[in-house]
Every structure is written in structure tokens, then in C-alpha cells.
Write a protein that holds these residues in place. Sequence first.
Motif, PDB file in Angstrom:
ATOM      1  N   ILE A  77      13.897 -44.192 -28.640  1.00 50.90           N
ATOM      2  CA  ILE A  77      12.905 -44.910 -27.975  1.00 50.90           C
ATOM      3  C   ILE A  77      13.006 -45.031 -26.591  1.00 50.90           C
ATOM      4  O   ILE A  77      14.236 -45.801 -26.573  1.00 50.90           O
ATOM      5  CB  ILE A  77      12.492 -46.062 -28.944  1.00 50.90           C
ATOM      6  N   LEU A  78      12.263 -44.669 -25.700  1.00 51.23           N
ATOM      7  CA  LEU A  78      12.371 -44.996 -24.225  1.00 51.23           C
ATOM      8  C   LEU A  78      11.328 -45.787 -23.973  1.00 51.23           C
ATOM      9  O   LEU A  78      10.185 -45.368 -23.734  1.00 51.23           O
ATOM     10  CB  LEU A  78      12.588 -43.609 -23.506  1.00 51.23           C
ATOM     11  N   ARG A  79      11.650 -47.193 -23.631  1.00 53.77           N
ATOM     12  CA  ARG A  79      10.769 -48.066 -23.023  1.00 53.77           C
ATOM     13  C   ARG A  79      10.754 -48.266 -21.558  1.00 53.77           C
ATOM     14  O   ARG A  79      11.817 -48.512 -21.003  1.00 53.77           O
ATOM     15  CB  ARG A  79      10.879 -49.406 -23.730  1.00 53.77           C
ATOM     16  N   ILE A  80       9.625 -48.077 -21.010  1.00 56.50           N
ATOM     17  CA  ILE A  80       9.448 -48.086 -19.613  1.00 56.50           C
ATOM     18  C   ILE A  80       8.528 -49.634 -19.348  1.00 56.50           C
ATOM     19  O   ILE A  80       7.572 -49.463 -19.587  1.00 56.50           O
ATOM     20  CB  ILE A  80       8.906 -46.837 -18.864  1.00 56.50           C
ATOM     21  N   LEU A  81       9.263 -50.451 -18.547  1.00 55.77           N
ATOM     22  CA  LEU A  81       8.508 -51.641 -18.339  1.00 55.77           C
ATOM     23  C   LEU A  81       9.030 -52.359 -17.035  1.00 55.77           C
ATOM     24  O   LEU A  81      10.014 -52.194 -16.699  1.00 55.77           O
ATOM     25  CB  LEU A  81       8.544 -52.616 -19.546  1.00 55.77           C
TER      26      LEU A  81
END
Length: 86
Positions: free
Chosen positions: A64-68
Amino acid sequence: MLQFDGIVACICEGASEQAIMELLLENNILVFDEILDDKIIRTRSAKNFENEYLRKGFKQKITILRILDSRNENFKLSKLYEKKFR
């Protein structure tokens, strides 16, 4: 070039993050073997993400790659899923 093996769930917080990720992917600067559901996911809620995407049977772990852009985001998977994903 940065490459991720296996299935990657790419979750972007907003439109700007999504646009940047799309540029990186289109120009092969960032390479995924397989992207979950063949798209960048736009959800902030771990519960919604679990309900919509994780109830499928997977034979391998999913990254899971979260970009924020917010450090205050809380994205905690339930105990049922937390050990199945990295």
C-alpha cells in the motif's frame, strides 16, 4: 527509475498527488508490476479502502503506497487486514 514488485495499491489524497503519480507512471519513472484495480485510488478512509478493495482474495501481499500532503492523516487497517499488507 523506482520499481515495485507484486501488486501495489496506490492511494492518493487529492487531485494534485494523483496528477503527479500519473506523470511518474506514464513516463516510466515509477514502475509497478501490477496496480490494484488498474487505477490510482482516491480514498482517505482505511475502512472504505478495506470494504471496496481488500475483500477480494489475494495470493500475495499487497504493497500500500499512500501519497498525501498532510502529516495528520490517520489510515489504520483493521486487525483482520493489517498483517496481510505492507
